[in-house]
Enzyme design. Structure first.
Site, PDB file in Angstrom:
ATOM      1  N   SER A 293      -0.922  10.384 -32.779  1.00  0.00           N
ATOM      2  CA  SER A 293      -1.501   9.046 -32.848  1.00  0.00           C
ATOM      3  C   SER A 293      -1.104   8.164 -31.671  1.00  0.00           C
ATOM      4  CB  SER A 293      -1.202   8.400 -34.199  1.00  0.00           C
ATOM      5  OG  SER A 293       0.157   8.168 -34.413  1.00  0.00           O
ATOM      6  N   ASP A 304      -6.112   9.781 -18.333  1.00  0.00           N
ATOM      7  CA  ASP A 304      -7.467   9.413 -17.911  1.00  0.00           C
ATOM      8  C   ASP A 304      -7.456   8.567 -16.646  1.00  0.00           C
ATOM      9  OD1 ASP A 304      -8.498  10.807 -19.998  1.00  0.00           O
ATOM     10  OD2 ASP A 304      -9.350   9.103 -21.059  1.00  0.00           O
ATOM     11  N   LYS A 318      -4.363  13.477 -33.904  1.00  0.00           N
ATOM     12  CA  LYS A 318      -4.706  12.470 -34.902  1.00  0.00           C
ATOM     13  C   LYS A 318      -5.366  11.288 -34.201  1.00  0.00           C
ATOM     14  CE  LYS A 318      -2.935   9.377 -38.451  1.00  0.00           C
ATOM     15  NZ  LYS A 318      -3.408   8.133 -37.782  1.00  0.00           N
TER      16      LYS A 318
END
Length: 458
Positions: A293, A304, A318
């Site tokens: 998470s 990214d 998750k």
């Protein structure tokens, strides 16, 4: 979204908010739904009158609620007064226990991950282990709350866990002494002029703690380090805003994460503010199958934006958001209300964060045979909207010829944590290569200006 530190955290919940509950929806129940409710009431009355033993109404209602929420996904649940207290402990307090994140799977207690530097971690408990007995008493078929209550207790007292581990022929016992689990989510150290920052969980003020760790590392060295390792292995997650804050520490600009609800226009985005606290120094992020998470939000954002090299194993996977809906002063509904996406628009649900460099933990003698528990293994988990091929989830099970050293060979070299060792070595090589490149550039310029040959001593 009203922010409450207590209400916005659970062991592997991503985000929590307080949202008022209304009863207006009840009046809109369709006739077929009314028929199903009537069926439930009929069954409730039959059980009350005909079951072999008397049954309390509270027990039947709680069982019905738990069953309904369990049919949705593994992270939606009903919180009573005890659960509220546990939630407070997980985010703000200390308790006597072992330091384990566990779940219930097919009636058995399964380890998600031990918390770093806790009694369970030091005793060698691993993610994917099954706990079958506590002090010799079978706990299979019981509730998760009962198992957790038994494992917690007075610091200094001991408990014997019977462990079933994939790759081991027989179950084995581990006796662990309970200790105060003091939730210190951020720790740091310096090795080879590299700052190592470890985040164990995303509780309150983690973003501030990471900034302080950077300042402390620079103060200890008397200068900036050559780079940083951000270690989030076995980090089960926590608060959304703290994941955003940690990402913001290392990013100059851009989107960090977006969360998207049931309706098309229900999107909330979080962005970085100007300023990288490290000044853009090289950064490696370590993750493994226990990184979930909030850990995945940070790793995904830094990956990214190409701010960091992500290393280790594919993360837990998750990618859902839980919202806390109060039912009374002492109870609430923790319900999955949204999914989150990385800046590139990728959902980590099921698939997790794939590291840029896959590095197995070969210093763990059981790493080849030990089961790695992930979101995709949990019954009733949400399906990734884009769909995932099974082979995408099994990449980390392939052998890599680069990592052939045995545990014994690593011990002879003094390497106890191979993934961290590999990250440090990678940073050192990167820094050395950059230094050499920087050294050659001014020399080349001077030689062109003077027209004289350049000599270099080795």
């Amino acid at each position: 979204m009203m922010k409450s530190r207590l209400a916005r955290a659970s062991a592997i919940a991503l985000a929590v908010a307080l949202v008022p509950i209304t009863t207006s929806a009840i009046s809109q129940v369709e006739s077929d739904t009314q028929a199903e409710i009537a069926k439930f009431v009929d069954i409730f009355e039959r059980v009350k009158t005909d079951y072999v033993e008397p049954v309390d109404d509270d027990k039947l209602v709680r069982g019905a609620i738990d069953g309904m929420l369990a049919a949705l996904d593994p992270h939606s649940s009903y919180l009573d007064a005890r659960d509220f207290a546990n939630l407070r402990t997980q985010t703000e307090g200390m308790y006597g226990g072992l330091g384990l994140s566990v779940t219930m799977q097919d009636g058995a207690v399964k380890v998600i991950a031990p918390t770093r530097e806790t009694p369970a971690d030091k005793a060698g408990i691993k993610a994917g282990d099954y706990i079958t007995h506590l002090d010799g008493k079978l706990i299979y078929g019981g509730t998760l709350d009962d198992a957790v209550d038994q494992m917690r207790g007075e610091p200094g007292t001991s408990i014997k866990l019977t462990i079933v581990r994939e790759g081991r022929d027989k179950p084995f016992d581990v006796t662990i002494t309970r200790a105060i689990i003091d939730l210190k989510p951020v720790t740091w150290e310096v090795k080879d002029d590299i700052g190592i920052i470890t985040i164990a969980s995303f509780t309150s003020s983690v973003g501030e703690d990471v900034n302080q760790a950077i300042a402390d590392i620079e103060a200890k060295l008397g200068r900036k380090p050559v780079g940083y390792v951000l270690d989030m292995r076995s980090n089960p997650g926590g608060l959304l805003d703290e994941a955003v804050a940690v990402s913001d520490v290392f990013l100059q600009k851009g989107e960090i994460v977006s969360q998207r609800g049931r309706h098309k226009g229900d999107i909330e985005r979080y962005y970085a503010r100007p300023g990288d606290s490290t000044g853009g120094l090289p950064l490696i992020v370590l993750v493994d199958s226990g990184s979930a998470s909030a850990s995945e939000i940070v790793a995904g954002a830094l990956q990214d934006h190409r701010r960091a090299l992500v290393m280790g194993e594919r993360s837990f996977g998750k990618g859902s958001v839980q919202t806390l809906l109060p039912l009374s002063r002492t109870s609430a509904l923790k319900l999955t209300t949204a999914r989150y996406f990385t800046p590139s628009g990728k959902s980590v649900q099921e698939g997790g964060i794939e590291p840029d460099i896959a590095v197995p933990q070969i210093s763990d003698p059981d790493y080849k045979t030990r089961m790695k528990l992930r979101e995709s293994d949990l019954r009733g988990h949400l399906i990734n909207e884009i769909g995932l091929d099974d082979k995408d989830l099994e990449v980390d099970k392939l052998d890599d010829p680069r990592f052939t050293m045995t545990t014994e060979q690593l011990k002879e070299k003094g390497i106890e944590d191979f993934q961290l060792y590999y990250a440090l070595a990678t940073l050192q090589r990167t820094t050395l290569a950059s230094s050499r490149l920087a050294a050659t550039r001014p020399v080349a310029a001077r030689s062109a200006a003077t027209g004289r040959p350049v000599t270099r001593r080795n």
